[in-house]
Every structure is written in C-alpha cells, then in structure tokens.
Write a protein that holds these residues in place. Structure first.
Motif, PDB file in Angstrom:
ATOM      1  N   ARG A  21       0.904   9.135  -2.757  1.00  0.00           N
ATOM      2  CA  ARG A  21       0.664   8.208  -1.653  1.00  0.00           C
ATOM      3  C   ARG A  21      -0.658   8.557  -1.005  1.00  0.00           C
ATOM      4  O   ARG A  21      -0.890   9.708  -0.624  1.00  0.00           O
ATOM      5  CB  ARG A  21       1.801   8.277  -0.653  1.00  0.00           C
ATOM      6  CG  ARG A  21       3.085   7.689  -1.207  1.00  0.00           C
ATOM      7  CD  ARG A  21       4.286   8.085  -0.361  1.00  0.00           C
ATOM      8  NE  ARG A  21       5.529   7.826  -1.085  1.00  0.00           N
ATOM      9  CZ  ARG A  21       6.066   8.639  -1.978  1.00  0.00           C
ATOM     10  NH1 ARG A  21       5.458   9.769  -2.291  1.00  0.00           N
ATOM     11  NH2 ARG A  21       7.191   8.339  -2.584  1.00  0.00           N
ATOM     12  N   ILE A  32      -0.983   3.442   4.318  1.00  0.00           N
ATOM     13  CA  ILE A  32      -0.485   4.373   3.305  1.00  0.00           C
ATOM     14  C   ILE A  32       0.029   3.546   2.144  1.00  0.00           C
ATOM     15  O   ILE A  32       0.824   2.624   2.335  1.00  0.00           O
ATOM     16  CB  ILE A  32       0.638   5.263   3.867  1.00  0.00           C
ATOM     17  CG1 ILE A  32       0.128   6.051   5.075  1.00  0.00           C
ATOM     18  CG2 ILE A  32       1.165   6.204   2.779  1.00  0.00           C
ATOM     19  CD1 ILE A  32       1.214   6.745   5.858  1.00  0.00           C
ATOM     20  N   PRO A  34       1.108   3.672  -2.288  1.00  0.00           N
ATOM     21  CA  PRO A  34       1.289   4.459  -3.515  1.00  0.00           C
ATOM     22  C   PRO A  34       0.177   4.152  -4.517  1.00  0.00           C
ATOM     23  O   PRO A  34      -0.272   3.004  -4.616  1.00  0.00           O
ATOM     24  CB  PRO A  34       2.649   4.006  -4.048  1.00  0.00           C
ATOM     25  CG  PRO A  34       2.884   2.666  -3.445  1.00  0.00           C
ATOM     26  CD  PRO A  34       2.122   2.624  -2.157  1.00  0.00           C
TER      27      PRO A  34
END
Length: 149
Positions: A21, A32, A34
């Motif tokens: 992340r 944020i 992935p």
C-alpha cells in the motif's frame, strides 16, 4: 509475543511480497492505494496509468509504503517504509524499471514459464510505446513489527 523485525527480516519481507500500500499526501489530502511492486534492495518499482497517485507524488514526492504478511490475527509481520518518488522518464530507465517489475511479478500472473518470458520480452522491446508512468521509490527509512503466538 509482539516484537520488532530485524533489518534482515524487513528486507526479506520486502523481497517476498508483490502487493503493498502506497501512501501519498498533497493539497491537504492523503491517499492510500494498493500497488503491485518489485523491490531490488534499494527501490520499490511500479507502473501505473496517469491518475491521482501520480499527480500527488509529482506535487509531493515524499511517500509512505506498507506491506504485511498475515497468517491470522495472532500471526503477522508488517513493514512500514518511507521514501521519495522518482519518475523514470528516459527509455533506458523505463526499460530497467519495467524489467525489474516484470521479472518479479509475471511469475505470479501465469504458471507458464515460456509465456512469462515471451510477455516480458515483448513488453521490454516496446517500452518506448508503453503507456503510463514507470516509477521507483527510494526507500530511506524502514521499520517492522510482528506478532507470533
């Protein structure tokens, strides 16, 4: 038992995972997301289309990166790292970044070794026409924790 990961354990976990992340901050907003990544011992490499995270990292290249390996709630390892975003613009740098990324991630996308190599070679030869942004993050600080029952 809770504890701190050693430097070797932190490096091993960074090398072992392929999804982390990425946290970035710009214009009073934190984001944020992935990402699929490859780690070479110094840099996190990634490739993405134009969008919010690239816009934010161009404005503020200081980022945070998190990975974890969770067996269950009582058995896990986690690494948080801080670093600086660098966009790879030259053909040579983009090719190098994509080769590192694809060598690490393609085996997880297909079980056919020959197909993985064919895909890697095709993409690397066409890096000049590759859409999106190839980037790396120079990691400057790393910390890790674990819990084991």
């Amino acid at each position: 038992m809770l504890g701190d990961l050693t430097t070797g354990q932190i490096e091993h976990l960074l090398q072992s995972e392929i999804v982390g992340r990425l946290g970035c901050h710009a214009d009073d907003q934190t984001y944020i997301v992935p990402i699929t990544y490859a780690y070479d011992g110094e840099f996190i490499y990634g490739h993405t289309r134009e969008g919010r995270k690239i816009d934010m990292m161009r404005k503020n290249p200081k980022v945070c990166f998190l990975i974890d390996a969770i067996t269950d709630m009582g058995n896990w390892r986690s690494v948080i790292a801080w670093g600086t975003f660098e966009e790879l613009k030259s053909i040579t740098d983009r090719e190098t970044g994509m080769r590192i990324l694809m060598d690490r991630t393609l085996p997880f996308l297909t079980g056919e070794t020959t197909l993985a190599h064919a895909m890697r070679d095709t993409h690397i030869k066409d890096v000049a026409g590759l859409k999106g942004t190839v980037y790396r993050i120079r990691l400057t600080k790393k910390t890790g924790r674990f819990e084991k029952r």
